[in-house]
Design a protein around this motif. Structure first.
Motif, PDB file in Angstrom:
ATOM      1  N   THR A 293       0.954 -19.033  27.067  1.00 32.71           N
ATOM      2  CA  THR A 293       2.122 -19.344  26.242  1.00 32.71           C
ATOM      3  C   THR A 293       2.982 -18.099  26.105  1.00 32.71           C
ATOM      4  O   THR A 293       2.476 -16.970  26.085  1.00 32.71           O
ATOM      5  CB  THR A 293       1.726 -19.837  24.839  1.00 32.71           C
ATOM      6  OG1 THR A 293       1.185 -18.740  24.078  1.00 32.71           O
ATOM      7  CG2 THR A 293       0.704 -20.971  24.914  1.00 32.71           C
ATOM      8  N   ASP A 294       4.274 -18.317  25.984  1.00 34.86           N
ATOM      9  CA  ASP A 294       5.192 -17.196  25.825  1.00 34.86           C
ATOM     10  C   ASP A 294       4.934 -16.464  24.518  1.00 34.86           C
ATOM     11  O   ASP A 294       5.121 -15.245  24.429  1.00 34.86           O
ATOM     12  CB  ASP A 294       6.639 -17.687  25.883  1.00 34.86           C
ATOM     13  CG  ASP A 294       7.017 -18.222  27.261  1.00 34.86           C
ATOM     14  OD1 ASP A 294       6.185 -18.140  28.181  1.00 34.86           O
ATOM     15  OD2 ASP A 294       8.144 -18.730  27.408  1.00 34.86           O
ATOM     16  N   GLU A 295       4.492 -17.220  23.495  1.00 36.96           N
ATOM     17  CA  GLU A 295       4.232 -16.602  22.188  1.00 36.96           C
ATOM     18  C   GLU A 295       3.075 -15.606  22.276  1.00 36.96           C
ATOM     19  O   GLU A 295       3.169 -14.477  21.771  1.00 36.96           O
ATOM     20  CB  GLU A 295       3.917 -17.690  21.159  1.00 36.96           C
ATOM     21  CG  GLU A 295       5.075 -18.614  20.823  1.00 36.96           C
ATOM     22  CD  GLU A 295       5.352 -19.660  21.899  1.00 36.96           C
ATOM     23  OE1 GLU A 295       6.456 -20.260  21.874  1.00 36.96           O
ATOM     24  OE2 GLU A 295       4.471 -19.881  22.769  1.00 36.96           O
ATOM     25  N   LYS A 296       1.976 -16.014  22.937  1.00 34.95           N
ATOM     26  CA  LYS A 296       0.842 -15.101  23.064  1.00 34.95           C
ATOM     27  C   LYS A 296       1.187 -13.930  23.982  1.00 34.95           C
ATOM     28  O   LYS A 296       0.737 -12.800  23.756  1.00 34.95           O
ATOM     29  CB  LYS A 296      -0.376 -15.858  23.599  1.00 34.95           C
ATOM     30  CG  LYS A 296      -0.996 -16.785  22.571  1.00 34.95           C
ATOM     31  CD  LYS A 296      -2.260 -17.434  23.116  1.00 34.95           C
ATOM     32  CE  LYS A 296      -2.912 -18.317  22.060  1.00 34.95           C
ATOM     33  NZ  LYS A 296      -4.117 -19.002  22.579  1.00 34.95           N
ATOM     34  N   LEU A 297       1.985 -14.197  25.002  1.00 30.12           N
ATOM     35  CA  LEU A 297       2.418 -13.122  25.886  1.00 30.12           C
ATOM     36  C   LEU A 297       3.184 -12.065  25.090  1.00 30.12           C
ATOM     37  O   LEU A 297       2.955 -10.852  25.250  1.00 30.12           O
ATOM     38  CB  LEU A 297       3.293 -13.685  26.995  1.00 30.12           C
ATOM     39  CG  LEU A 297       3.636 -12.739  28.148  1.00 30.12           C
ATOM     40  CD1 LEU A 297       2.413 -12.494  29.025  1.00 30.12           C
ATOM     41  CD2 LEU A 297       4.776 -13.319  28.990  1.00 30.12           C
ATOM     42  N   ALA A 298       4.077 -12.525  24.214  1.00 30.84           N
ATOM     43  CA  ALA A 298       4.843 -11.593  23.383  1.00 30.84           C
ATOM     44  C   ALA A 298       3.924 -10.810  22.450  1.00 30.84           C
ATOM     45  O   ALA A 298       4.137  -9.607  22.214  1.00 30.84           O
ATOM     46  CB  ALA A 298       5.890 -12.353  22.582  1.00 30.84           C
ATOM     47  N   GLU A 299       2.882 -11.476  21.932  1.00 38.17           N
ATOM     48  CA  GLU A 299       1.921 -10.778  21.062  1.00 38.17           C
ATOM     49  C   GLU A 299       1.212  -9.660  21.816  1.00 38.17           C
ATOM     50  O   GLU A 299       0.994  -8.563  21.277  1.00 38.17           O
ATOM     51  CB  GLU A 299       0.886 -11.778  20.528  1.00 38.17           C
ATOM     52  CG  GLU A 299       1.415 -12.766  19.500  1.00 38.17           C
ATOM     53  CD  GLU A 299       0.368 -13.785  19.098  1.00 38.17           C
ATOM     54  OE1 GLU A 299      -0.819 -13.592  19.461  1.00 38.17           O
ATOM     55  OE2 GLU A 299       0.740 -14.773  18.431  1.00 38.17           O
ATOM     56  N   HIS A 300       0.846  -9.927  23.052  1.00 38.70           N
ATOM     57  CA  HIS A 300       0.164  -8.891  23.843  1.00 38.70           C
ATOM     58  C   HIS A 300       1.097  -7.716  24.127  1.00 38.70           C
ATOM     59  O   HIS A 300       0.671  -6.556  24.093  1.00 38.70           O
ATOM     60  CB  HIS A 300      -0.346  -9.478  25.162  1.00 38.70           C
ATOM     61  CG  HIS A 300      -1.271 -10.646  25.006  1.00 38.70           C
ATOM     62  ND1 HIS A 300      -2.037 -10.848  23.882  1.00 38.70           N
ATOM     63  CD2 HIS A 300      -1.539 -11.677  25.848  1.00 38.70           C
ATOM     64  CE1 HIS A 300      -2.738 -11.953  24.036  1.00 38.70           C
ATOM     65  NE2 HIS A 300      -2.455 -12.476  25.205  1.00 38.70           N
ATOM     66  N   GLY A 301       2.355  -8.017  24.387  1.00 41.48           N
ATOM     67  CA  GLY A 301       3.328  -6.947  24.597  1.00 41.48           C
ATOM     68  C   GLY A 301       3.505  -6.106  23.349  1.00 41.48           C
ATOM     69  O   GLY A 301       3.618  -4.870  23.420  1.00 41.48           O
ATOM     70  N   LEU A 302       3.497  -6.760  22.185  1.00 46.50           N
ATOM     71  CA  LEU A 302       3.624  -6.048  20.915  1.00 46.50           C
ATOM     72  C   LEU A 302       2.391  -5.181  20.657  1.00 46.50           C
ATOM     73  O   LEU A 302       2.509  -4.047  20.168  1.00 46.50           O
ATOM     74  CB  LEU A 302       3.817  -7.054  19.779  1.00 46.50           C
ATOM     75  CG  LEU A 302       4.075  -6.475  18.384  1.00 46.50           C
ATOM     76  CD1 LEU A 302       5.341  -5.616  18.384  1.00 46.50           C
ATOM     77  CD2 LEU A 302       4.204  -7.607  17.354  1.00 46.50           C
TER      78      LEU A 302
END
Length: 417
Positions: A293-302
């Motif tokens: 998911t894009d949301e989890k991807l963004a969390e990993h980037g953060l």
């Protein structure tokens, strides 16, 4: 249903011919294709397409191969394409590949002759247990085989040949697209979609017999550069801040028990350092970031960003640059809006007598990016296994079923048109 059979062994012969051509791509190259030798295979494919009767077959300056199987139906039908990639992975040598056919596999260990430490064991390769009596192709132990994705190339070419030779099998316009540089994430960078002229398609680049993949990772890439402080090591106390050690500390601070490729499976994502280089004054690490998911991807980037910031607090004289760049997104976001594409793919597989397996892939395909470029594109199996390694193998019988599946897809879209 198609009546494709492979009595004359042309499928295995095609595959072996392609496998013996070195097409390894190079991530450090800035050209397209990244290695000119990929065009050697492209030229062979164009010539074979012309011999089959595909009059518009061509390879462009960037190494992309295009061709058209004309419609033989009176119906107004969507234009479908089938896509496979010509390059092999930089992870393992693709030079001087020596394919070997192991006829009538009976479940025994397969010891590869050029390196007897390379052994295919039933216990290590789960899908081998379904191959008893089948013919297995491997390399010789010194290289990868290249079934990823030359199995797909051979299967598409065989299907095209069948359709051209059997005009009673009705289908709409079928396009072929063979791409360079998929293994280094650039497979469709310079694809000419106007020249392709299709409505949607199918990549043929999957693993297990019967699989159709309508979901991939969403993917980002990250580059971290640390600017440290270099001094003479004999007089460095209180002065030196080594970029090598700082970047190592960042990697060491990231999670180890989760969010790594070696600790995750199924729908779990990760942050993965893929390269590190540098000196005391400056060091660079490259990461890939993956999730469904894009949301989890963004969390990993953060998380990566926060980890870098926290480590850098210990090194006030040093600085950093962190750039996170989108690579591709989960194609399910697009394919869910076009359910017939996957449904007809499943039906095409099951017409061959194989149980279809709709599943996710912990990776990406050319289809991931093509889907977001306006060409919805699930991935069907090619039969490749243990890819990017010297243990890579493919079953001739699985490849035959893949050819039948490609032909069936073309027929189903015509029937329902």
């Amino acid at each position: 249903m198609s009546n494709y059979t492979n009595f004359n062994k042309t499928l295995a012969q095609r595959f072996i011919k392609y496998a013996m051509i070195d097409t390894q791509s190079d991530p450090s190259s800035l050209t397209c294709p990244s290695t000119l030798k990929q065009k050697n295979l492209g030229s062979v494919l164009v010539q074979e397409l012309i011999e089959i009767g595909i009059s518009d077959a061509e390879m462009d300056e960037n190494g992309y191969v295009y061709g058209t199987v004309p419609s033989n139906s009176d119906k107004k039908l969507p234009i479908i394409f089938f896509c496979s990639h010509m390059d092999t992975s930089p992870d393992c040598s693709g030079e001087n590949v020596k394919p070997i056919i192991h006829d009538n596999y009976q479940g025994l260990d397969i010891i590869l002759p050029d390196d007897n430490k390379i052994v295919l064991k039933l216990s290590d390769h789960e899908d081998l247990k379904h191959q008893i009596g089948n013919d297995i192709i491997t390399a010789s132990g010194a290289t990868l085989l290249g079934a990823d994705n030359k199995a797909g190339l051979a299967e598409i070419m065989e299907a095209v040949s069948f359709l051209m030779e059997n005009p009673e099998v009705k289908h709409g316009t079928i396009k072929v697209l063979f791409t360079p540089d998929e293994e280094i994430g650039r497979g469709v960078d310079k694809a000419d979609l106007k020249k392709l002229g299709a409505d949607f398609g199918y990549t043929v680049d999957g693993e297990t017999l019967g699989s159709i993949e309508d979901e991939t990772f969403s993917a980002d890439g990250a580059i971290l550069i640390i600017h440290g402080v270099s001094t003479h090591p004999g007089f460095a106390k209180g002065k030196m801040e080594s970029a090598i050690k700082i970047i190592s500390e960042v990697i060491d601070t990231l999670p180890k028990d989760n969010l790594t490729p070696e600790t995750t499976h199924q729908k779990e994502g990760f942050i993965h350092p893929v390269s590190i280089a540098g000196q005391v004054e400056q060091a660079e690490a490259q990461f890939i970031i993956r999730d469904f998911t894009d949301e989890k991807l963004a969390e990993h980037g953060l998380l990566l960003t926060k980890t870098v910031e926290e480590v850098m607090l210990k090194y006030p004289k040093s600085a950093y640059e962190l750039k996170i760049t989108p690579q591709y997104r989960n194609m399910k976001q697009v394919l869910d809006q076009h359910p017939k594409i996957v449904q007809y793919g499943i039906e095409a597989i099951e017409r061959t007598g194989v149980v279809a397996k709709q599943q996710s892939i912990r990776g990406g395909t050319d289809g991931s990016r093509l889907s977001f470029m306006g060409l919805p594109c699930p991935n069907i199996y090619a039969g490749e296994h243990a890819f990017h390694s010297k243990q890579e193998w493919v079953s001739v019988q699985d490849m035959e079923k893949a050819v039948q599946t490609i032909i069936n897809i073309a027929c189903i879209w015509e029937e329902r048109g």
